[in-house]
Enzyme design. Structure first.
Site, PDB file in Angstrom:
ATOM      1  N   ARG A   1      -1.436   0.079  -9.642  1.00 24.39           N
ATOM      2  CA  ARG A   1      -0.299  -0.812  -9.938  1.00 24.39           C
ATOM      3  C   ARG A   1      -0.779  -2.247 -10.140  1.00 24.39           C
ATOM      4  O   ARG A   1      -1.882  -2.587  -9.713  1.00 24.39           O
ATOM      5  CB  ARG A   1       0.676  -0.779  -8.741  1.00 24.39           C
ATOM      6  CG  ARG A   1       1.187   0.609  -8.427  1.00 24.39           C
ATOM      7  CD  ARG A   1       1.142   0.882  -6.920  1.00 24.39           C
ATOM      8  NE  ARG A   1       1.411   2.297  -6.641  1.00 24.39           N
ATOM      9  CZ  ARG A   1       2.624   2.818  -6.539  1.00 24.39           C
ATOM     10  NH1 ARG A   1       3.681   2.034  -6.643  1.00 24.39           N
ATOM     11  NH2 ARG A   1       2.801   4.097  -6.329  1.00 24.39           N
TER      12      ARG A   1
ATOM     13  N   ASP B   1       4.524  -4.155  -7.254  1.00 24.34           N
ATOM     14  CA  ASP B   1       3.853  -2.965  -6.715  1.00 24.34           C
ATOM     15  C   ASP B   1       4.427  -1.702  -7.347  1.00 24.34           C
ATOM     16  O   ASP B   1       3.899  -0.610  -7.132  1.00 24.34           O
ATOM     17  CB  ASP B   1       4.000  -2.897  -5.190  1.00 24.34           C
ATOM     18  CG  ASP B   1       5.440  -3.019  -4.735  1.00 24.34           C
ATOM     19  OD1 ASP B   1       6.090  -4.009  -5.099  1.00 24.34           O
ATOM     20  OD2 ASP B   1       5.931  -2.121  -4.031  1.00 24.34           O
ATOM     21  N   ASN B   2       5.487  -1.830  -8.113  1.00 24.89           N
ATOM     22  CA  ASN B   2       6.073  -0.669  -8.794  1.00 24.89           C
ATOM     23  C   ASN B   2       5.836  -0.731 -10.301  1.00 24.89           C
ATOM     24  O   ASN B   2       6.584  -0.129 -11.073  1.00 24.89           O
ATOM     25  CB  ASN B   2       7.577  -0.589  -8.496  1.00 24.89           C
ATOM     26  CG  ASN B   2       7.850  -0.228  -7.040  1.00 24.89           C
ATOM     27  OD1 ASN B   2       6.986   0.315  -6.364  1.00 24.89           O
ATOM     28  ND2 ASN B   2       9.038  -0.532  -6.569  1.00 24.89           N
TER      29      ASN B   2
ATOM     30  N   ASP C   1       7.579   5.154  -9.498  1.00 30.59           N
ATOM     31  CA  ASP C   1       8.386   4.925  -8.300  1.00 30.59           C
ATOM     32  C   ASP C   1       9.882   5.011  -8.585  1.00 30.59           C
ATOM     33  O   ASP C   1      10.582   4.002  -8.686  1.00 30.59           O
ATOM     34  CB  ASP C   1       8.049   3.578  -7.639  1.00 30.59           C
ATOM     35  CG  ASP C   1       6.833   3.716  -6.731  1.00 30.59           C
ATOM     36  OD1 ASP C   1       6.164   4.766  -6.790  1.00 30.59           O
ATOM     37  OD2 ASP C   1       6.555   2.791  -5.957  1.00 30.59           O
TER      38      ASP C   1
ATOM     39  N   GLY D   1       0.815  -1.225   0.000  1.00 20.99           N
ATOM     40  CA  GLY D   1       0.000   0.000   0.000  1.00 20.99           C
ATOM     41  C   GLY D   1       0.836   1.256   0.000  1.00 20.99           C
ATOM     42  O   GLY D   1       2.060   1.218   0.109  1.00 20.99           O
TER      43      GLY D   1
END
Ligand code: AMP
Ligand code: MG
Length: 542
Positions: A218, A288-289, A298, A118
């Site tokens: 993402r 997540d990136n 990111d 998150g």
């Protein structure tokens, strides 16, 4: 990229004041919220986000801004001068219409499922709708803890914020799909960081970057619902994403889900090819990136190739496995897409269409990389029969001795097609070599023989030297955000002089132009920067 419609939301074309922005917060209005409103760290189930306000800071001061981003947002650049701007983008004030929140997502980190991650230090403020009808989400990074901060503080330091601010805009000007940056604000507060996780923490200056993108969703947003077996919310998020950001695909259905996945595969392949073209190494390609829009997202321990080395990774955390090394980025993106495909399998119902998307990715990356190389070499097309060998030999020649990739391609464009003298060829290229004294004997003749091979290939197309140079200089940047340049700007900024941030941004606005008065920013890495932290070694501590 941003959806552009012709419908005029606001009349006229005068620039807007901050308080005239129109917000349409689709993400919060259309998707399930975490009912809990306190800012405690927790697992958040069955929700796409948690409402959370930025933490106010002592003395917000604007030290960097992007006028191109302001323009896209119809914002009057005079607003940058106001105290209100620093207050809003330092996290001290919300504008009417903002509804701040942190997103809930998970991800695979270095190949391992990490569960809920998150937005631990990113807070979305709202979606500005510009005059063209495009939605731009504003997001503060480093604006304090959120329910997703886990064990960390929710803050960001000046050094990493300068790197994110400059690189976002540099990538945009290079034509690489990317999230953007509107502003860079010093908070007036100190943040403790142990830069190399070696027991030497120190206080650094705190800062907040305002990032901007059509959406910050993402791969990991989808993965987390799938991992938890929450198919209802998975479907809701996919449907929302398609309707908001991929409207051309039509109303959601199993076929449209497959078409959407294919589109994400295609966009991702385009992004990766751009990275390979300009020599960008992301450094932490965790799922997540990975942006669902195929944007570079990111900016952490990223780096730019100096000497051409497919095995290079700037990230010290990745030093042993080198999973995220330059040459591995296409395969890692494929692995990440595979995880995304797995996450949405229950919506598509069958594996074949997803497999087709993944296969498309591989073929697009291969053919796209070949086309890109032909462009870099000033050839009008990539012809396998002749160019497979040319390519293979090129990559060998680039790794014979330390060769600056950026300078090499610019210099190659200057070699006349009729040049045949070994000495002249090597003299033109000499600036690209970190140890010119090593260009002797066998090395020298291998370089020259590749160049002759290349020139004979150019001759087959009959392109003039001038046209070839123009073509090549349009895709081979002269100026990139070299690691040591970013570090110099950081050193000065930490000492209170922020001028180099503006100067670098200015040069990087026109990365393909010669800019003779800015030649020093095109110079290869100086020796002092070879092993200096921040220049060749970076960590996730930011
Ligand atoms: P990254 O490696 O930067 O992509 O971060 C991975 C996860 O750690 C994300 O969930 C981030 O929001 C979170 N994170 C990174 N740094 C911080 C920080 N200083 N405070 C809170 N969360 C953080
Ligand atoms: Mg991240």
């Amino acid at each position: 990229m941003a959806r552009e419609e012709t419908s005029s939301i606001m009349p006229g074309n005068s620039k807007l004041k901050l308080n005239q922005w129109q917000f349409d917060n689709r993400f919060v209005n259309q998707l399930p919220a975490d009912p809990e409103l306190t800012n405690g760290r927790r697992q958040v189930l069955e929700a796409c986000y948690s409402r959370v306000a930025p933490t106010p800071v002592v003395r917000p001061k604007l030290i960097g801004f992007s006028r191109e981003m302001a323009e896209e947002l119809d914002l009057d650049p005079a607003e940058f001068e106001t105290d209100e701007f620093a207050a809003v983008f330092g996290g001290n004030k919300l504008l009417d219409g903002m509804d701040p929140f942190a997103m809930c997502y998970g991800g695979h980190q270095f190949g391992n499922w990490a569960g809920q991650l998150g937005d631990g230090r990113a807070i979305n403020l709202g979606e500005v709708v510009n005059r063209k009808g495009a939605h731009w989400t504003l997001q503060l990074k480093g604006a304090g803890p959120t329910p997703y901060s886990r064990t960390a503080d929710g803050l960001a330091v000046l050094r990493s914020s300068i790197r994110e601010f400059l690189c976002s805009e540099a990538m945009f000007h290079l034509g690489v799909p990317t999230t953007r940056a509107l502003s860079l604000v010093l908070t007036g507060e100190q943040v403790m960081r142990d830069m190399f996780y070696d027991g030497n923490p120190k206080n650094e200056l705190g800062a907040v970057v305002c990032r901007v993108a059509p959406s910050f969703t993402r791969f990991g947003n989808f993965q987390l619902f799938a991992a938890r077996g929450d198919l209802k919310n998975l479907k809701q998020l996919v449907d929302h994403t398609i309707q908001a950001d991929f409207p051309e695909l039509g109303a959601p259905s199993p076929e449209v889900y497959a078409a959407w996945f294919e589109d994400v595969c295609r966009r991702t392949s385009e992004m990766i090819i751009h990275w390979m073209r300009v020599g960008f190494v992301h450094g932490v390609m965790n799922t997540d990136n990975m942006s669902i829009l195929g944007l570079t997202i990111d900016y952490g321990p990223y780096g730019w190739l100096e000497d051409y080395d497919p095995g290079w990774t700037p990230n010290t955390t990745d030093a042993s496995g080198k999973r995220y090394r330059f040459g591995n980025q296409p395969l890692v993106a494929h692995w990440n897409l595979y995880q995304l495909g797995n996450a949405i399998l229950s919506l598509v119902n069958e594996t074949e269409p997803l497999q087709e998307g993944l296969d498309l990715y591989l073929s697009e990356v291969e053919s796209g990389a070949n086309r890109m190389l032909a462009d870099k070499l000033g050839l009008s097309e990539y012809v396998r029969a002749t160019d497979d060998q040319l390519k293979q030999e090129l990559f060998e020649v680039l790794t014979l001795v330390e060769t600056d990739m950026t300078i090499f391609y610019r210099r190659l464009a200057d070699i006349p097609v009729d040049e045949s003298s070994i000495d002249s060829i090597v003299a033109i290229l000499s600036d690209a070599y970190y140890s010119p004294e090593k260009i002797v004997g066998e090395t020298k003749s291998r370089i020259a023989s590749w160049v002759r091979h290349y020139l004979s290939r150019v001759k087959m197309e009959g392109t003039t030297d001038e046209i070839r140079r123009q073509r090549m200089n349009r895709v081979n940047p002269k100026f990139v955000l070299r690691n040591y340049l970013a570090q110099l700007a950081i050193d000065r900024s930490e000492a209170g002089d922020h001028a180099m941030i503006h100067e670098l941004l200015d040069v990087l606005r026109h990365p393909y132009d010669e800019q003779p008065e800015k030649e020093k920013f095109a110079a290869k890495r100086p020796e002092w920067a070879r092993h200096r932290p921040g220049c060749s070694m970076l960590s996730c501590s930011s």
